[in-house]
Motif scaffolding. Structure first.
Motif, PDB file in Angstrom:
ATOM      1  N   TRP A   1      -0.224   3.713   4.829  1.00 54.11           N
ATOM      2  CA  TRP A   1       0.374   2.953   5.932  1.00 54.11           C
ATOM      3  C   TRP A   1       0.588   3.859   7.143  1.00 54.11           C
ATOM      4  CZ3 TRP A   1       5.035   4.093   8.287  1.00 54.11           C
ATOM      5  CH2 TRP A   1       5.464   3.183   9.273  1.00 54.11           C
ATOM      6  N   TRP A   2       1.090   5.090   6.870  1.00 53.84           N
ATOM      7  CA  TRP A   2       1.409   6.021   7.956  1.00 53.84           C
ATOM      8  C   TRP A   2       0.167   6.282   8.805  1.00 53.84           C
ATOM      9  CZ3 TRP A   2      -0.198  10.894   9.550  1.00 53.84           C
ATOM     10  CH2 TRP A   2       0.631  11.542  10.491  1.00 53.84           C
ATOM     11  N   LEU A   3      -0.975   6.503   8.122  1.00 59.78           N
ATOM     12  CA  LEU A   3      -2.210   6.788   8.859  1.00 59.78           C
ATOM     13  C   LEU A   3      -2.600   5.603   9.743  1.00 59.78           C
ATOM     14  CD1 LEU A   3      -4.055   8.533   5.905  1.00 59.78           C
ATOM     15  CD2 LEU A   3      -3.420   9.619   8.084  1.00 59.78           C
TER      16      LEU A   3
ATOM     17  N   GLU B   1      -0.649   3.113  10.842  1.00 62.73           N
ATOM     18  CA  GLU B   1       0.348   2.865  11.899  1.00 62.73           C
ATOM     19  C   GLU B   1       0.189   3.910  13.011  1.00 62.73           C
ATOM     20  OE1 GLU B   1       1.968   0.168  11.508  1.00 62.73           O
ATOM     21  OE2 GLU B   1       3.718   0.164  12.823  1.00 62.73           O
ATOM     22  N   ARG B   2      -0.133   5.142  12.617  1.00 65.72           N
ATOM     23  CA  ARG B   2      -0.309   6.225  13.599  1.00 65.72           C
ATOM     24  C   ARG B   2      -1.452   5.867  14.557  1.00 65.72           C
ATOM     25  NH1 ARG B   2      -3.160  11.207  13.754  1.00 65.72           N
ATOM     26  NH2 ARG B   2      -2.082  12.799  15.006  1.00 65.72           N
TER      27      ARG B   2
ATOM     28  N   ILE C   1       0.862  -1.186   0.000  1.00 69.59           N
ATOM     29  CA  ILE C   1       0.000   0.000   0.000  1.00 69.59           C
ATOM     30  C   ILE C   1       0.897   1.235   0.000  1.00 69.59           C
ATOM     31  CG2 ILE C   1      -1.961  -1.053   1.199  1.00 69.59           C
ATOM     32  CD1 ILE C   1      -0.804   0.238   3.811  1.00 69.59           C
ATOM     33  N   PRO C   2       0.394   2.373  -0.465  1.00 69.95           N
ATOM     34  CA  PRO C   2       1.195   3.600  -0.424  1.00 69.95           C
ATOM     35  C   PRO C   2       1.607   3.923   1.008  1.00 69.95           C
ATOM     36  CG  PRO C   2      -0.769   3.920  -1.784  1.00 69.95           C
ATOM     37  CD  PRO C   2      -0.918   2.584  -1.089  1.00 69.95           C
ATOM     38  N   ALA C   3       2.829   4.432   1.163  1.00 68.65           N
ATOM     39  CA  ALA C   3       3.349   4.718   2.490  1.00 68.65           C
ATOM     40  C   ALA C   3       2.423   5.657   3.262  1.00 68.65           C
ATOM     41  CB  ALA C   3       4.741   5.308   2.385  1.00 68.65           C
ATOM     42  N   SER C   4       1.799   6.589   2.536  1.00 72.22           N
ATOM     43  CA  SER C   4       0.919   7.550   3.242  1.00 72.22           C
ATOM     44  C   SER C   4      -0.226   6.800   3.927  1.00 72.22           C
ATOM     45  CB  SER C   4       0.364   8.556   2.228  1.00 72.22           C
ATOM     46  OG  SER C   4      -0.151   7.862   1.111  1.00 72.22           O
TER      47      SER C   4
ATOM     48  N   VAL D   1      -0.211   3.647  17.156  1.00 72.35           N
ATOM     49  CA  VAL D   1       0.567   4.347  18.181  1.00 72.35           C
ATOM     50  C   VAL D   1      -0.363   5.063  19.135  1.00 72.35           C
ATOM     51  CG1 VAL D   1       2.278   6.164  18.579  1.00 72.35           C
ATOM     52  CG2 VAL D   1       2.532   4.613  16.625  1.00 72.35           C
TER      53      VAL D   1
ATOM     54  N   SER E   1       7.118  14.044  16.529  1.00 72.29           N
ATOM     55  CA  SER E   1       6.910  14.809  15.291  1.00 72.29           C
ATOM     56  C   SER E   1       6.686  13.860  14.119  1.00 72.29           C
ATOM     57  CB  SER E   1       8.112  15.723  15.026  1.00 72.29           C
ATOM     58  OG  SER E   1       9.280  14.927  14.945  1.00 72.29           O
ATOM     59  N   PHE E   2       7.338  12.709  14.114  1.00 77.01           N
ATOM     60  CA  PHE E   2       7.100  11.790  12.991  1.00 77.01           C
ATOM     61  C   PHE E   2       5.652  11.317  12.981  1.00 77.01           C
ATOM     62  CE2 PHE E   2       6.792   7.722  10.835  1.00 77.01           C
ATOM     63  CZ  PHE E   2       7.414   8.005   9.628  1.00 77.01           C
ATOM     64  N   TRP E   3       5.118  11.068  14.171  1.00 74.57           N
ATOM     65  CA  TRP E   3       3.724  10.590  14.239  1.00 74.57           C
ATOM     66  C   TRP E   3       2.743  11.736  14.441  1.00 74.57           C
ATOM     67  CZ3 TRP E   3       3.359   6.416  11.861  1.00 74.57           C
ATOM     68  CH2 TRP E   3       4.285   5.368  12.014  1.00 74.57           C
ATOM     69  N   GLN E   4       3.271  12.971  14.411  1.00 71.97           N
ATOM     70  CA  GLN E   4       2.373  14.129  14.566  1.00 71.97           C
ATOM     71  C   GLN E   4       1.516  13.992  15.819  1.00 71.97           C
ATOM     72  OE1 GLN E   4       2.056  16.977  12.139  1.00 71.97           O
ATOM     73  NE2 GLN E   4       4.140  16.155  12.179  1.00 71.97           N
TER      74      GLN E   4
END
Lengths: 722, 737, 183
Positions: free
Chosen positions: B691-693, B695-696, B686-689, B699, B727-730
């Motif tokens: 994934w980021w949402l 994974e966040r 999947i697009p990293a973006s 967290v 900051s990475f996970w906002q």
């Protein structure tokens, strides 16, 4: 050497000895009056028999005979070849198959992790340069066999006894393995099992089975057991010895047979001998021929041993300076010092080898300055191209010697080659003088200081690192460039004496002629001598050692008879390897008696060990409280062989005969010019003293005698530098 | 400052160690040159004499090792490179080193500074030929008590001008958990025979009480005494040679030349860094899992699992010196994996020395060009004096791998591909204690897989097996016949490569090794544990190289109540490696209780025919596995280094090996398989973006196991990493994990 | 050997170089400073596009000058954004979370990382799906920013060929700004 003395009665009047190096094959032809003649030919790696004959002929002609005369009248011919190294480097050996203890199939790939052997410190520090050597066996032709035998332990009789079978030999695995190897069409089968140096029964049974199968299949290839090749501890080293024997020894045997045949065709009617890496000569029937892996340099050590006996020197440090390297060896108490697991061409072997340390600086070594203005010498070398003054494209040590005036450009190899002084000077200026902001003679002085220091430190290191006092050692200087640098590398070096020889340039070949017909027999044992044993226990241990010696003697007798030696002529020497309990290294300990039957005999062994140990280490390193262990016993068996005579001459006056004076020449020495007198080696006589500044010239080499120094020639025509 | 009173005569202040130490630091701080040595006068005036001088001291140190190592009782000390000898300045800065584990030069100045700061000059006095010993991580710079130091002062007219130093890794450290690297240790009091720098002998001889301490406080007393003898023998030799050399060159020349030697190598090493690195920031990390829950019940505060996080950012300062900032690494804990700065530097300098100093005089020059930042309270700089360090190597070697990979990434960026390989080397040690049938007790360590491991892949070539050892240049795994001699009940049923064990990639890492230790006649009792680096729970380092997989950690397999005797009777198809043991157990070729341990097992009581197997020393791959050339995969199958079924899974290569060992490649199926794998990549990613949402969310909801959360709490307790993480996970400033 | 020519560099990059040549390179007394330029030359020829390569980051990835930007570009032509942002944020990502998935990429399986603690992240180029990076980390672990080179300083101080568009802006980590946008 009594045995050898008898042999001097031989009706044949010549001894031939050859040293086939990388570039040249040197011959020494010894006449019955003891005089030597040197012959040279370019080594022909493809057909060593041709360069053998050429070199013999070259020597023969210079005393006005043919090579056929030389051969028909030679009592012995000794040939130290290069074969095995080439076979290794070119990977042109036999196709090997291996049976190993199951679970150890990858030993030949892993090599115990020894990926840095033979490297310099900076290379060793550079991890990326670590690499495995070309394997001598295809991993697919290695097959495991289930079996285990105990090697015993540090706890001795408190735990499993050495030699006890822990897991039976799987004859099924042996059969399957051999069948696969036959399918793979291997040309030789090696067998190595863990702890076989303690008990060889599994290896030998496996060999029987293999031979049966081969017989059924009508295939005739050798099957070799590690316990017959190198019955000592450390499986990784033992494997290398086994592989070397399987991979390269047979090929070498063929080469030597080839040379032997051409010698016989030329009139020679005895066996051709070759040199063992631990000293001594053998003929081609010798079963463990891989032990001849290094033989050339060993020649020099043999010669040094004979000369030291002749001159009554107990301790000698040999210095062999050739074109590419400077080799240092030791003779202590008239014995060659032996290394037990030497490194050779990237392999660590289980093979006693005369200890020789090398530094990569010789007369042909390139001289250069790095960007940090550090002066470097070697390792790159001009070899036969000599230097910029001849055919090489970089400044070499010889160039510097020519530029400074030490070496006569018009008398190199007796004038066969003329060297270009101006080119040498120019190169010295551009490569060293200018970058360092010195004039060329200061620069040349500096270069020689570095080269000489490198060699001096190497020689000191081997002495000091073994804890010896340099003042108890005489340095023997030989090799083509030895006498040229003798003055330099012995400077500020507190030695008993420094000597060289008129035939220094071919001393290794001469040494070959001096080699004894000798074999070494080792047996691994597990014996402990804890403190506070009673006499009965001591006696039992003594008998155990004694029995081991006797069995080694039997082996020697059998083997050497099969090589055509009369067993009654054999002479034996005895020793063992001992250690403090718990130590991992065992130390070679020589004894004057080969009989141990009483508590006193055992005490003598312990005393001999302590004496040897304290010779090497400071008192702070002793640990008698731990008790002692004997890990190996050995016997050396020596058979009679023709030996050259070292002639004694009546001493003449100190002043050299006028005929010996050639000319005088300007030489820049240690930063200032001197008028060096030049003398002809062949004209000098026993008893003469040549005072520096002088140069003694000879077609093969040049002896430098600085101001304040002198050379004294003794009755054996040995040159003492004082 | 008071002058030191010695033998009635007073020593001028400027000749005291205390003053020298002060001056050295002061002058370096103010000038940036070692001892303020701006110009290399001696070298410039007479370069040849200067080089001759260095070759003298260098060969003295070399000779010391070549002679002394043969006194050893431990294979590590004698030939496996687990020892080193050095000559240092009065302040402890190394001038020349023998071969061996050279990075220990980072520890010498720590010991010597401790002695100076504690007025040893007055009491007990530091005199020529005295013998000092040390192994305490806090005060001596020793990484762990298994590394034991000997230091011998060299003085001229009462002035200390040099030290002869030595260290080697001993077989048994005398901790409650027997062996070299106790894992189940809570604080320094459970680390074993720990002693700060102390005088243990005079006139180049050890005191008898010192031998007695070894005999009483360790389980391999006689062997440890012999190793002690070995260290002293070498130091005595150096002591002798240096007095000789000073006699020849004069003490003024000696002291000045020493300063120039270190300054010279400082400059050359810095130059090497400038000419191979790219300024910037390079991040990396690794994890070491400590599974002590349920195993430390007597010590309740230590009875927990921990996910140890090692985080580092490598950069170059304005002078191009390397800066290694470990912020974000876990806080220290009640386990054996902590270290103090000295010991941590010993690990870090391993790769720095072999990478940047091999072309120059191997001296303390490295120390001045590498700045390591170990934040107070972290696993590398505990804010307690009692932290346990017995097994710091278990993670510091991984830390070194992370730093090493950052450096090699730089080489790759500048085109020096020939130097850039994947750095990791999961080492392993088997240790324990036992009592023979007759009541004789003993302790042991087998460090065969410390001696060497596989080298990682390059961007153009596979890695190779048993090729190097991170901690020493003298890669050497020793001989089975020697280890069996030292450790009676352990016999090798296997000692070989473990097929498939590496980080895979376009170029695969070198294959790791495996041993199968077979117990025979275990006597009254035998207890075995491991002291090793990262376990199989995680990889050695967390970041693979350019699409290759990082090397696996260390696997341990035990088998009890086996039917080995039956197997031998049936022809002996015994398991040869850890992997094979598991396979045989699965398909019934061996019976018994077989356990695979991905973490440090508690002590295992072993009996006859029990097995202890391990797989270690693997290294990482480089690049995308699907780009691996098919012929290489086929060759791997042919020589048995990669099983054909796995070759299909990893490389999409379909090939079978027949009875004769010939490998038959199915080209059509192979290209089909590879296309399928490409397709799977598209469908399963999947697009990293996106994934980021997702994974966040994890967290924010703390949707992960407690140990992982605890790790983040520990790491974010350091300000910088807290910012990095949030900051990475906002996440909001006040977010608490 | 004192310098590596283009031919040899090509071999080294392509992986068809002889071991002896590699050993020679390693034995160089001092690394050849101009190697970087030779390297860039060889790489530039090997790619199908024309943007100027400033730095190689990875087997497939390069920092290239594009207009007024410096971006990360895959040799397949796909672009992964400003080099000051961790390029992994522009990748496609496969995460191996179950033990079964993890065991597929390690052998023997028992030596594979434990999925209860660690996940394996595989980063693919959205263009050519080349596997660009692998991370083995616990869940929730921030993406590792492998390399943020200081290009201006490198070109000026180390290579003595300053870039035309120098600016302090170029050596700043923009990853956080990018994730903020995603949020």
């Amino acid at each position: 050497m009594s045995a050898s003395q008898e042999q001097m009665k031989s009706d044949k009047k010549y001894i031939l000895a050859l040293d086939a190096g990388g570039t040249m094959t040197d011959t020494i032809l010894v006449e019955d009056d003891g005089t030597f003649t040197v012959g040279k030919a370019l080594t022909n790696k493809k057909d060593e028999s041709s360069s053998y004959l050429e070199s013999v002929e070259d020597a023969a002609l210079s005393i006005g005979i043919t090579s056929n005369d030389a051969h028909t009248n030679a009592s012995v011919s000794i040939y130290a070849g290069t074969g095995m190294l080439n076979t290794l480097l070119t990977g042109t050996g036999k196709k090997v198959g291996l049976l190993v203890t199951r679970g150890f199939e990858d030993m030949s790939i892993m090599e115990g992790g020894l990926t840095y052997l033979g490297q310099t410190q900076s290379e060793i520090l550079h991890n990326q340069l670590h690499s495995h050597t070309r394997p001598m066996v295809d991993p697919q032709n290695v097959h495991g066999v289930s079996e285990r035998i105990s090697g015993g332990s540090y706890f001795m009789d408190k735990h499993i006894a050495p030699g006890k079978v822990l897991a039976p030999l799987s004859e099924r695995h042996v059969k399957e393995g051999v069948k696969k190897l036959i399918k793979a069409q291997v040309e030789v089968i090696g067998i190595i099992f863990i702890n076989s140096y303690i008990a060889s029964n599994h290896e030998h049974r496996a060999k029987e089975i293999a031979l049966e199968i081969l017989k059924e299949e009508g295939i005739d290839i050798p099957v070799v057991c590690s316990s017959d090749i190198a019955p000592v501890s450390k499986e990784n080293n033992r494997l290398k010895s086994l592989l070397l024997q399987c991979f390269a020894a047979e090929h070498t045997r063929e080469v030597i047979l080839d040379v032997e045949n051409s010698a016989i065709k030329d009139g020679y009617d005895a066996r051709l001998l070759t040199l063992l890496s631990y000293g001594g000569a053998v003929n081609v029937e010798y079963p463990r021929l891989y032990e001849t892996v290094i033989s050339g340099p060993i020649g020099g050590m043999m010669g040094a041993q004979v000369m030291s006996q002749k001159l009554g020197l107990k301790n000698v440090c040999t210095a062999d300076m050739g074109g590419t390297s400077f080799d240092v060896g030791l003779i202590v108490n008239n014995m060659l010092s032996i290394r037990k697991d030497p490194d050779f061409a990237g392999h660590r072997l289980a093979l006693p080898m005369v200890a020789i340390d090398s530094v990569g600086s010789g007369a042909g070594s390139a001289v250069w300055i790095d960007e940090y203005k550090r002066l470097h010498v070697g390792p790159e070398s001009a070899g036969a191209e000599v230097g910029i003054c001849y055919k090489y494209d970089k400044l070499t040590v010889t160039d510097v010697n020519v530029a400074m005036g030490y070496v006569d450009p018009n008398y190199f190899l007796g004038g066969k080659i003329t060297l270009d002084v101006e080119k040498a000077k120019k190169a010295l200026k551009e490569a060293v003088a200018d970058p360092l902001g010195l004039d060329i003679y200061q620069a040349g002085k500096g270069v020689l200081e570095v080269v000489n220091a490198q060699m001096r430190e190497a020689a000191k290191a081997i002495l000091v690192s073994k804890g010896y006092d340099t003042r108890e050692f005489t340095m023997m200087c030989y090799g083509g460039a030895g006498p040229v640098h003798m003055w330099g590398y012995t400077q500020d070096f507190d030695l008993a004496d420094v000597i060289t020889f008129p035939y220094a340039a071919a001393f290794s070949a001469f040494g070959g002629a001096c080699a004894e017909y000798l074999h070494r027999y080792h047996m691994g044992v597990v014996i402990t001598i804890p403190n506070g044993l009673d006499n009965e226990q001591k006696t039992n241990i003594a008998f155990e050692v004694d029995a081991a010696w006797r069995s080694l003697e039997d082996k020697a007798r059998l083997e050497m008879e099969s090589e055509g030696v009369n067993a009654d002529d054999l002479e034996y020497r005895y020793g063992f390897y001992g250690r403090y309990m718990g130590q991992l290294e065992s130390f070679e300990t020589l004894l004057d008696s080969g009989h141990a039957k009483s508590p006193e005999d055992l005490d003598k062994m312990v005393a001999a060990f302590e004496e040897m140990y304290t010779n090497i280490y400071p008192d702070g390193a002793r640990f008698p409280d731990a008790g002692y262990a004997v890990t190996e016993v050995f016997v050396q068996a020596v058979a009679p062989k023709a030996m050259p005579k070292i002639l004694s001459h009546t001493l003449q006056g100190e002043t050299p005969p006028e005929a010996a004076y050639v000319e005088s020449r300007q030489v820049s020495h240690e930063g200032q010019f001197y008028d060096f007198k030049v003398w002809q080696m062949s004209e000098l006589e026993a008893g003469n003293i040549v005072h520096g500044p002088s140069i003694i010239r000879d077609p093969m080499t040049t002896v430098i005698i600085p101001p304040e120094k002198r050379i004294e020639i003794d009755e054996y025509l040995v040159l003492h530098y004082r | 400052m008071v002058a030191v009173m010695k033998e009635g005569a007073s020593l001028p202040v400027e000749k005291t160690l205390e003053y020298k130490l002060q001056q050295r630091d002061e002058l370096y701080k103010t000038t940036g040159h070692y001892w303020g040595t701006k110009s290399l006068t001696l070298k410039e005036q007479d370069p040849i004499k200067y080089e001759r001088f260095y070759s003298r001291i260098q060969s003295a140190v070399f000779a010391a090792r070549e002679k002394a190592r043969f006194v050893a009782a431990s294979p590590g000390g004698r030939e496996m490179g687990e020892s080193v000898w050095a000559l240092t300045t009065a302040e402890g800065d190394t001038l020349a080193m023998s071969l061996g584990f050279i990075s220990h030069c980072a520890a010498f100045p720590v010991s010597i500074k401790h002695m100076i700061d504690n007025q040893f000059e007055e009491n007990p006095g530091i005199n020529d030929g005295d013998v000092f010993g040390a192994d305490d991580p806090l005060t001596s710079g020793a990484p762990h008590p298994g590394d034991t130091y000997t230091l011998v002062p060299i003085s001229v007219d009462g002035e200390i001008v040099a030290w002869a130093c030595s260290v080697n890794h001993i077989m048994e450290a005398g901790a409650p958990q027997a062996g070299s690297w106790p894992v189940f240790t809570v604080d320094t009091f459970m680390d074993g025979f720990v002693f700060p720098p102390m005088k243990t002998g005079e006139n180049l001889r050890q005191a008898k009480w010192w031998d007695n301490l070894w005999m009483r406080r360790t389980r391999a007393g006689a062997m440890n005494v012999l190793d002690d003898r070995m260290r002293l023998a070498g130091c005595s030799m150096i002591h002798g040679s240096i007095h000789e050399i000073i006699g020849e060159f004069g003490v003024e020349y000696y002291q000045q030349a020493c300063k120039e030697i270190i300054e010279e190598s400082r400059r050359m090493i810095l130059d090497n860094m400038r000419s191979t690195m790219v300024p910037g920031e390079y991040e990396g990390s690794c994890f070491r899992i400590s599974m002590l829950k349920g195993q430390q019940q007597i010590w309740e505060h230590a009875d927990k699992n921990e996910l140890i996080h090692v985080h580092g950012v490598l950069s170059l300062d304005e002078d191009s010196r390397i800066v290694w900032d470990t912020e974000g690494s876990s806080r220290w804990g009640y386990h054996g994996f902590n270290g103090y700065p000295g010991g941590s530097d010993v690990a870090l300098y391993l790769c720095m020395t072999t990478t940047f100093a091999h072309s120059c005089k191997a001296s303390a020059g490295v120390n001045m060009n590498v700045e390591s930042i170990y934040h107070e309270g972290s696993i590398y700089n505990p804010d307690t004096e009692f932290a346990a360090c017995a097994n710091i190597w278990a993670q510091s070697m991984q830390m070194m791998g992370v730093a090493g990979n950052a450096v090699h990434r730089n080489f790759f960026m500048r085109g020096y591909l020939e130097e850039a390989f994947v750095v990791d080397d999961a080492w392993e040690g088997v240790q324990g204690s036992g009592v023979l049938e007759d009541g004789t007790p003993y302790g042991f360590t087998n460090f065969e897989w410390v001696g060497g491991g596989a080298m990682g892949a390059y961007s153009f070539k596979d890695g190779t097996p048993t090729t190097w050892a991170q901690h020493t240049q003298l890669c050497n795994v020793g001989n089975s016949e020697e280890f069996e001699y030292l450790i009676p009940p352990l016999h090798h049923l296997g000692r070989k490569l473990e097929p498939g064990l590496c980080g895979h990639g376009k170029y695969r890492g070198g294959i790791g090794q495996s041993s199968v230790h077979w117990m025979k006649e275990t006597g009254q009792r035998l207890g075995v544990t491991r002291g090793g680096s990262g376990t199989a729970l995680s990889t050695h380092v967390s970041l693979g190289m350019n699409g290759g997989y990082p090397a696996p950690g260390v696997l341990t397999v035990t088998a009890k109540n086996t039917n080995l005797d039956e197997i031998f009777d049936a022809g002996g198809d015994t398991p040869r490696s850890a992997g094979e043991l598991l396979e045989y157990s699965k398909n019934g070729k061996i019976k018994g209780d077989v356990t695979a341990w991905k973490y440090d097992p508690p002590e295992q009581s072993m009996g006859d025919n029990d097995l202890w197997a391990n797989a270690a020393g693997a290294s990482g791959g480089w690049g995308d596995p699907l780009e691996r050339d098919i012929a290489s995969v086929v060759e791997d199958i042919r020589i048995g280094q990669v099983p054909s079924d796995f070759a299909k899974l990893m490389y999409g290569v379909v090939a079978m090996q027949d009875e004769e060992g010939v490998v038959h490649l199915n080209e059509d199926e192979t290209s089909a398989e590879r296309e399928k794998m490409i397709a799977r990549r598209r469908s399963e990613s999947i697009p990293a973006s996106e994934w980021w949402l997702k994974e966040r969310e994890k967290v924010i909801n703390k949707a992960m196991r407690e140990e992982v959360l605890e790790m983040y709490r520990s790491s974010t307790s350091f300000k910088g990493y807290d910012t990095h993480f949030k900051s990475f996970w906002q996440l909001d400033e006040d977010f608490e994990i | 050997m004192d310098k590596v020519d283009k031919g040899l560099m090509k071999k080294l990059v392509n992986g068809d170089i002889a071991d002896d040549d590699v050993t020679e390179m390693r034995r160089m007394e001092k690394k050849d400073h101009e190697r970087f330029w030779t390297y860039l030359g060889v790489l530039q020829e090997s790619v199908s596009w024309n943007e100027k390569i400033l730095m190689r980051l990875n087997d497939h990835l390069y920092i290239v000058a594009k207009g007024n930007d410096r971006i990360v570009k895959c040799d397949c032509g796909h672009e992964l954004g400003d080099y000051r942002t961790n390029w992994k944020l522009s990748c496609d990502l496969r995460v191996r979370e179950t033990q079964e998935q993890v065991d597929e990429v390690y052998y023997p399986a028992a030596a594979a990382p434990d999925a209860a603690w660690m996940e394996i992240r595989e980063y693919f180029c959205p263009g050519c799906v080349a596997q660009l990076a692998v991370e083995v980390v616990p869940p929730g672990y921030p993406m590792i920013f492998e390399a943020l080179p200081d290009l201006d300083r490198f070109y000026r101080e180390y290579m003595n060929r300053p870039l035309s568009d120098e600016s302090p802006e170029w050596f700043q980590n923009k990853t956080v700004e990018s994730v903020a946008k995603i949020k």
